[in-house]
Scaffold this motif. Structure first.
Motif, PDB file in Angstrom:
ATOM      1  N   ALA A 157       0.836  -1.199   0.000  1.00  0.00           N
ATOM      2  CA  ALA A 157       0.000   0.000   0.000  1.00  0.00           C
ATOM      3  C   ALA A 157       0.874   1.252   0.000  1.00  0.00           C
ATOM      4  CB  ALA A 157      -0.917  -0.009   1.221  1.00  0.00           C
ATOM      5  N   PHE A 158       0.301   2.351  -0.452  1.00  0.00           N
ATOM      6  CA  PHE A 158       1.042   3.613  -0.505  1.00  0.00           C
ATOM      7  C   PHE A 158       0.068   4.761  -0.268  1.00  0.00           C
ATOM      8  CE2 PHE A 158      -0.321   2.375  -4.706  1.00  0.00           C
ATOM      9  CZ  PHE A 158      -0.922   3.505  -5.216  1.00  0.00           C
ATOM     10  N   GLY A 159       0.594   5.882   0.199  1.00  0.00           N
ATOM     11  CA  GLY A 159      -0.208   7.063   0.452  1.00  0.00           C
ATOM     12  C   GLY A 159       0.008   8.128  -0.606  1.00  0.00           C
ATOM     13  N   VAL A 160      -0.697   9.238  -0.445  1.00  0.00           N
ATOM     14  CA  VAL A 160      -0.591  10.337  -1.405  1.00  0.00           C
ATOM     15  C   VAL A 160       0.830  10.888  -1.485  1.00  0.00           C
ATOM     16  CG1 VAL A 160      -1.380  12.684  -1.930  1.00  0.00           C
ATOM     17  CG2 VAL A 160      -3.031  10.951  -1.191  1.00  0.00           C
TER      18      VAL A 160
ATOM     19  N   ILE B 152       6.656   9.790  -6.439  1.00  0.00           N
ATOM     20  CA  ILE B 152       6.889   8.933  -7.603  1.00  0.00           C
ATOM     21  C   ILE B 152       6.575   9.677  -8.895  1.00  0.00           C
ATOM     22  CG2 ILE B 152       6.044   6.876  -8.831  1.00  0.00           C
ATOM     23  CD1 ILE B 152       5.576   5.600  -6.089  1.00  0.00           C
ATOM     24  N   ALA B 153       5.455  10.418  -8.885  1.00  0.00           N
ATOM     25  CA  ALA B 153       5.003  11.099 -10.100  1.00  0.00           C
ATOM     26  C   ALA B 153       5.692  12.437 -10.312  1.00  0.00           C
ATOM     27  CB  ALA B 153       3.491  11.300 -10.045  1.00  0.00           C
ATOM     28  N   GLY B 154       6.284  12.996  -9.239  1.00  0.00           N
ATOM     29  CA  GLY B 154       6.893  14.318  -9.357  1.00  0.00           C
ATOM     30  C   GLY B 154       5.862  15.410  -9.575  1.00  0.00           C
ATOM     31  N   GLU B 155       4.701  15.273  -8.916  1.00  0.00           N
ATOM     32  CA  GLU B 155       3.615  16.225  -9.075  1.00  0.00           C
ATOM     33  C   GLU B 155       3.112  16.680  -7.713  1.00  0.00           C
ATOM     34  OE1 GLU B 155       0.464  15.225 -11.707  1.00  0.00           O
ATOM     35  OE2 GLU B 155       1.718  13.957 -12.984  1.00  0.00           O
TER      36      GLU B 155
ATOM     37  N   VAL C  68      -2.277  14.831  -7.368  1.00  0.00           N
ATOM     38  CA  VAL C  68      -2.155  13.380  -7.314  1.00  0.00           C
ATOM     39  C   VAL C  68      -3.316  12.771  -6.536  1.00  0.00           C
ATOM     40  CG1 VAL C  68      -0.773  11.508  -6.341  1.00  0.00           C
ATOM     41  CG2 VAL C  68       0.340  13.329  -7.640  1.00  0.00           C
ATOM     42  N   GLU C  69      -3.707  13.409  -5.445  1.00  0.00           N
ATOM     43  CA  GLU C  69      -4.807  12.872  -4.637  1.00  0.00           C
ATOM     44  C   GLU C  69      -6.095  12.791  -5.447  1.00  0.00           C
ATOM     45  OE1 GLU C  69      -6.810  13.428  -0.229  1.00  0.00           O
ATOM     46  OE2 GLU C  69      -5.603  15.049  -1.071  1.00  0.00           O
ATOM     47  N   ASP C  70      -6.379  13.839  -6.218  1.00  0.00           N
ATOM     48  CA  ASP C  70      -7.580  13.824  -7.061  1.00  0.00           C
ATOM     49  C   ASP C  70      -7.512  12.693  -8.082  1.00  0.00           C
ATOM     50  OD1 ASP C  70      -8.617  15.979  -5.717  1.00  0.00           O
ATOM     51  OD2 ASP C  70      -7.999  17.464  -7.208  1.00  0.00           O
ATOM     52  N   ALA C  71      -6.337  12.504  -8.677  1.00  0.00           N
ATOM     53  CA  ALA C  71      -6.185  11.455  -9.689  1.00  0.00           C
ATOM     54  C   ALA C  71      -6.320  10.064  -9.064  1.00  0.00           C
ATOM     55  CB  ALA C  71      -4.837  11.595 -10.394  1.00  0.00           C
ATOM     56  N   LEU C  72      -5.785   9.876  -7.867  1.00  0.00           N
ATOM     57  CA  LEU C  72      -5.917   8.591  -7.181  1.00  0.00           C
ATOM     58  C   LEU C  72      -7.383   8.306  -6.851  1.00  0.00           C
ATOM     59  CD1 LEU C  72      -2.867   8.731  -4.731  1.00  0.00           C
ATOM     60  CD2 LEU C  72      -3.056   7.354  -6.805  1.00  0.00           C
ATOM     61  N   ASP C  73      -8.093   9.329  -6.408  1.00  0.00           N
ATOM     62  CA  ASP C  73      -9.519   9.149  -6.116  1.00  0.00           C
ATOM     63  C   ASP C  73     -10.278   8.744  -7.375  1.00  0.00           C
ATOM     64  OD1 ASP C  73      -9.218   9.754  -3.443  1.00  0.00           O
ATOM     65  OD2 ASP C  73      -9.734  11.868  -3.674  1.00  0.00           O
ATOM     66  N   ASP C  74      -9.904   9.318  -8.501  1.00  0.00           N
ATOM     67  CA  ASP C  74     -10.554   8.946  -9.768  1.00  0.00           C
ATOM     68  C   ASP C  74     -10.263   7.493 -10.129  1.00  0.00           C
ATOM     69  OD1 ASP C  74     -11.696  11.420 -10.100  1.00  0.00           O
ATOM     70  OD2 ASP C  74     -10.084  12.200 -11.372  1.00  0.00           O
ATOM     71  N   LEU C  75      -9.049   7.038  -9.878  1.00  0.00           N
ATOM     72  CA  LEU C  75      -8.707   5.639 -10.149  1.00  0.00           C
ATOM     73  C   LEU C  75      -9.509   4.698  -9.252  1.00  0.00           C
ATOM     74  CD1 LEU C  75      -4.829   5.886 -10.623  1.00  0.00           C
ATOM     75  CD2 LEU C  75      -6.520   5.366 -12.392  1.00  0.00           C
TER      76      LEU C  75
END
Length: 240
Positions: free
Chosen positions: A188-191, A197-200, A205-212
């Motif tokens: 597991a990993f957090g925001v 990792i993404a350099g963003e 990133v949190e919004d994109a993870l929620d979308d995934l």
């Protein structure tokens, strides 16, 4: 009688003939496979779909509504909307003490098939249940209400790979990139880890993870923690 008195006490409530757009069920995912057994388990009365975040409970409920549910249908996301807002959308101004009773009367009178999404507890749901009809409830908790269907991770019956391919090609670039990169993170990993990792920025990133998670490509495994189902992780690692 209590419901009738509650309606009368509001002084001539007016309702619309159609379901307000905000409370119509969204369309199910375009690519839906692998839940035939769970679809067959949903029945008249109250059915609770329970499982981890991102496992596909809402998608399953929406697919059942499209394939087998009766019309008209009413959708309420309990994590977002209070019942008073639902009633106001139907043109009702109701005393807060009467909202649940009036909501039950509305559902019964209009004979709605009801989807209560993202319930947090039985106590949140019970006051909203009509005396009869079909109600689907989704929750991360195992609510002691009616018939319970446990929704687990998808198993690969030969259709999952093509489904993931279709879901992947429709991802916006930020989501697709996170999907690829985070799959190489063990466990597991957090925001903050995903952002590094993404350099963003973490907020993006949190919004994109929620979308995934919403697309069932990622699973919430705790407070602000995410993880991949093994089959999905293996798929993500094949992408470049």
């Amino acid at each position: 009688m209590g419901d009738v008195l509650a309606v009368a006490a509001t002084g001539g409530i007016r309702t619309r003939d159609d379901v307000p757009p905000l409370f119509r069920p969204p369309a199910p995912p375009r690519h839906f496979v692998g839940r035939d057994a769970e679809l067959r388990c949903i029945r008249a009365g109250v059915t609770v779909l329970t499982g981890a975040a991102g496992v596909g409970k809402t998608a399953l409920a929406l697919q059942w509504l499209r394939e087998r549910g009766s019309s008209p249908q009413l959708y309420v996301d309990l994590a977002v909307h209070r019942i008073g807002r639902v009633l106001r959308a139907f043109g009702m101004n109701v005393d807060p003490a009467d909202e649940c009773a009036v909501f039950r009367s509305l559902v019964m009178r209009r004979q709605f098939t009801l989807l209560l999404d993202n319930a947090s507890s039985a106590g949140q749901v019970t006051p909203l249940l009509p005396a009869s009809g079909t109600v689907l409830v989704t929750s991360r908790e195992k609510l002691d209400l009616g018939h319970v269907v446990e929704v687990g991770p998808l198993t690969d019956d030969g259709r999952l790979g093509p489904l993931l391919d279709l879901s992947y090609v429709e991802l916006p670039e930020r989501q697709a990139r996170l999907y690829r990169l985070c799959a190489w993170q063990p466990g597991a990993f957090g925001v903050p880890v995903a952002a590094e990792i993404a350099g963003e920025p973490a907020c993006d990133v949190e919004d994109a993870l929620d979308d995934l998670v919403e697309k069932s490509l990622l699973t919430e495994v705790g407070d602000d923690a995410f993880g991949f189902h093994d089959l999905v992780r293996a798929h993500a690692r094949t992408k470049r």
